[in-house]
Design a protein around this motif. Structure first.
Motif, PDB file in Angstrom:
ATOM      1  N   ILE A 164      21.481 -73.082   0.273  1.00 34.72           N
ATOM      2  CA  ILE A 164      21.903 -74.128   1.475  1.00 34.72           C
ATOM      3  C   ILE A 164      22.381 -75.164   0.215  1.00 34.72           C
ATOM      4  N   TYR A 178      26.374 -76.197   0.905  1.00 37.84           N
ATOM      5  CA  TYR A 178      26.715 -77.467   1.534  1.00 37.84           C
ATOM      6  C   TYR A 178      27.121 -78.463   0.414  1.00 37.84           C
ATOM      7  N   LYS A 224      19.600 -83.052   5.412  1.00 37.01           N
ATOM      8  CA  LYS A 224      19.350 -83.191   3.960  1.00 37.01           C
ATOM      9  C   LYS A 224      18.574 -84.635   3.761  1.00 37.01           C
ATOM     10  N   LEU A 274      23.455 -82.088   7.935  1.00 40.17           N
ATOM     11  CA  LEU A 274      24.715 -81.320   7.274  1.00 40.17           C
ATOM     12  C   LEU A 274      25.916 -81.075   8.247  1.00 40.17           C
ATOM     13  N   SER A 324      28.377 -79.156  10.459  1.00 37.23           N
ATOM     14  CA  SER A 324      28.480 -78.085  11.634  1.00 37.23           C
ATOM     15  C   SER A 324      29.304 -77.014  11.096  1.00 37.23           C
ATOM     16  N   GLY A 352      29.737 -75.624   8.116  1.00 33.91           N
ATOM     17  CA  GLY A 352      29.335 -75.021   6.738  1.00 33.91           C
ATOM     18  C   GLY A 352      28.958 -73.563   6.893  1.00 33.91           C
ATOM     19  N   THR A 355      24.724 -72.960  11.647  1.00 30.36           N
ATOM     20  CA  THR A 355      25.126 -73.908  10.684  1.00 30.36           C
ATOM     21  C   THR A 355      24.465 -75.301  11.031  1.00 30.36           C
ATOM     22  N   GLY A 356      24.832 -76.159   9.995  1.00 26.40           N
ATOM     23  CA  GLY A 356      24.432 -77.471   9.766  1.00 26.40           C
ATOM     24  C   GLY A 356      24.542 -78.191  11.181  1.00 26.40           C
TER      25      GLY A 356
END
Length: 588
Positions: free
Chosen positions: A463, A467, A515, A524, A526, A528, A577-578
């Motif tokens: 991760i 990212y 994070k 994060l 979206s 990624g 995703t994030g």
């Protein structure tokens, strides 16, 4: 249904004609029946004329009751088909019933019943209630017809048939027909309800709870053709009399909060005694138990939350009737309560995005008949209360408990710093969630008790690399239940996706993939790379032979359906995703 499928039980209440209101009770004991016979479990009641005017249902439980949330699986599409069966009976050549003298009465001129939305709402509530306490007396101790009053029924006559154990609409209708060779006037209470000229409308409720099917038929004379009941897992609020409670238990033995901090109280489970020998114990989440703090100088409790006052240890005791359970509370000197990272009340700092809480989420035999109409039946059978149904979908959704709530203080408590008042707080970020013996790879808040565990299996390193996290940044995730009533757009998107798949909706979660940097939490992006999540499918939603998927709803209501990537029967694995979104497990 094993032993439940071949037991005959019938109880009925008969109100004597006249104004004396004499109440007699008739019981017919259990006996084994042949395989081709229909099982009957239930009774029928009818009251004419309302004793009290309609009023709004109360928001709180009575003094000797506690509100609980029971998770059930509704089968409304099938239940609604009972109306056509009843109408065929009323308008066909089989419209007959026994009279009290044993002769047969042929009934003519009956009209078909309309399927009424309000009666369906009542029936869905009653079906959930009889799953906890199988009786025409509600689990809050009041008469069954009080549900009509509280849910806004406007008619002048009311009737109820209930049943348990039948696994199909055809089977339960056949049981209520009571046209077998051994049936008599005394055993045809359900049939007389279905053939009564006083009724013009019907609503049905059908739930499965602890593997047993429960059915409720509600009858009235006010309604227009409509229905809104939906299939699938839903959480229904029910008011329970203290006398039914056998024990309370807490989801954790201890909890913590910082001085000045405010935390949600631990979840309390209520265990109810089975109402009949063929039922099992019921376990539900308590909504409003009474809480007492051992040392009120250390902490206080109000409105479902505990506030830390000074450093120290004390106890929190939850009680309901004669049952109680105790939790240890630690109030820490570190930190000064909530900050922008507080997850209480669905908030996650600057991550709120509008009212819909998605995207960057907040986080008788009282039967009608010639002897039981008019003023002769205006006694206690038509009174009472009941206050647990807020809309036509029985508190729709299965995840209303603990949505977006702040944990007990352990999950995200500021630990303070001795480096000076301008130094950032260091966050305590435990890694606690497990699924199938696998521990989550990332730190965060894991509060989604509507699933059997939730974990991130993508490694911290992957991760971080994917990212572009710095050495000071750590992946940090927040996973907790979503209250569909507070997120109408998200729920509408989930329902639309499920409808496309012809699927049933299960647990609905808020998931934020973000994070942490020195106590500051951000999401994060979206767009990624994929992050893999595994959710444990709850037992009450698991079903062999079904396909499972996850609906992901992002800001604005756009949704995608994510396929299950593993073949494990009790988990669902998917890539996302994030960022933040609403995630719902569906099956089809």
């Amino acid at each position: 249904m094993g032993k439940y499928g071949r037991i005959v039980r019938h109880t009925g209440f008969l109100r004597a004609a006249g104004r004396s209101g004499v109440l007699r009770r008739v019981k017919e004991g259990g006996k084994k029946v042949k395989a081709k016979e229909w099982k009957r479990v239930g009774a029928c009641l009818l009251g004419c004329l309302l004793m009290f005017p309609m009023g709004n249902m109360r928001a709180d439980a009575a003094e000797n009751t506690v509100n609980v949330q029971v998770d059930v699986e509704f089968g409304q599409a099938e239940a609604q088909t009972v109306k056509d069966m009843v109408n065929d009976l009323r308008t066909g050549n089989d419209a007959w019933q026994y009279k009290s003298d044993g002769s047969i009465e042929t009934i003519t001129g009956l009209q078909g019943l309309v399927y009424d939305e309000k009666l369906e709402e009542i029936a869905m509530q009653r079906a959930a209630e009889i799953a906890l306490y199988y009786s025409h007396t509600r689990v809050n101790g009041k008469d069954c017809f009080t549900a009509y009053n509280e849910l806004g029924y406007s008619g002048t006559v009311k009737g109820e048939n209930i049943a348990a154990g039948q696994r199909s609409a055809q089977e339960v209708f056949a049981a209520w027909c009571e046209d077998g060779p051994n049936d008599t006037y005394e055993t045809q209470g359900h049939r007389r309800n279905m053939l009564s000229k006083d009724f013009t409308a019907i609503g049905m409720g059908h739930v499965v709870y602890n593997g047993i099917h429960y059915w409720a038929m509600e009858l009235g004379n006010s309604g227009t053709e409509s229905n809104t009941g939906v299939d699938g897992a839903q959480t229904v609020q029910v008011e329970v009399q203290h006398s039914h409670i056998t024990s309370l238990s807490a989801g954790k033995a201890s909890c913590a909060v910082a001085i000045g901090g405010v935390s949600e109280l631990p979840e309390i489970t209520v265990t109810l005694a089975p109402s009949v020998e063929w039922a099992s114990e019921a376990s539900c989440k308590a909504v409003n138990p009474d809480w007492v703090v051992g040392d009120t100088s250390v902490a206080t409790v109000a409105d479902g939350k505990v506030t830390g006052l000074k450093a120290g240890s004390t106890t929190l005791t939850a009680t309901a009737g004669g049952a109680s359970t105790e939790i240890t509370l630690e109030v820490t000197a570190d930190g000064q309560g909530s900050d922008d990272n507080n997850t209480g009340d669905d908030n996650t700092g600057d991550n709120n995005t509008g009212d819909d809480n998605i995207g960057d989420n907040n986080t008788g035999d009282d039967n009608t008949g010639d002897d039981n109409t008019g003023d002769d039946n205006n006694g206690d059978d038509n009174t009472g209360n009941g206050d647990n149904n807020n809309n036509s979908n029985n508190n729709g959704g299965s995840n209303s408990n603990n949505s977006g709530s702040k944990d007990d203080g352990k999950e995200e408590t500021s630990s303070g710093s001795s480096a000076g008042k301008d130094a950032p707080a260091v966050m305590i970020m435990p890694t606690t969630s497990m699924v199938g013996g696998v521990k989550t790879a990332t730190e965060g808040i894991y509060l989604a008790n509507s699933v059997n565990g939730s974990i991130i299996t993508t490694s911290v390193a992957d991760i971080a690399n994917g990212y572009g996290l710095t050495n000071k940044e750590k992946p940090y995730n927040k996973i907790y239940n979503l209250d569909p009533k507070k997120s109408s757009l998200a729920k509408a998107s989930v329902d639309a996706a499920a409808a496309e798949q012809k699927a049933v909706v299960g647990p609905i979660l808020n998931i934020e993939l973000g994070k942490m940097n020195g106590g500051n939490y951000t999401l994060l992006p979206s767009d990624g790379p994929a992050i893999r999540i595994v959710l444990g499918i709850p037992e009450n939603f698991a079903q062999s032979g079904k396909t499972y998927a996850v609906v992901c709803v992002r800001a604005g209501g756009a949704y995608t359906v994510l396929k299950d990537l593993d073949s494990v029967s009790d988990t669902i694995t998917f890539d996302t995703t994030g960022g933040a979104g609403v995630y719902a497990i569906i099956k089809y």
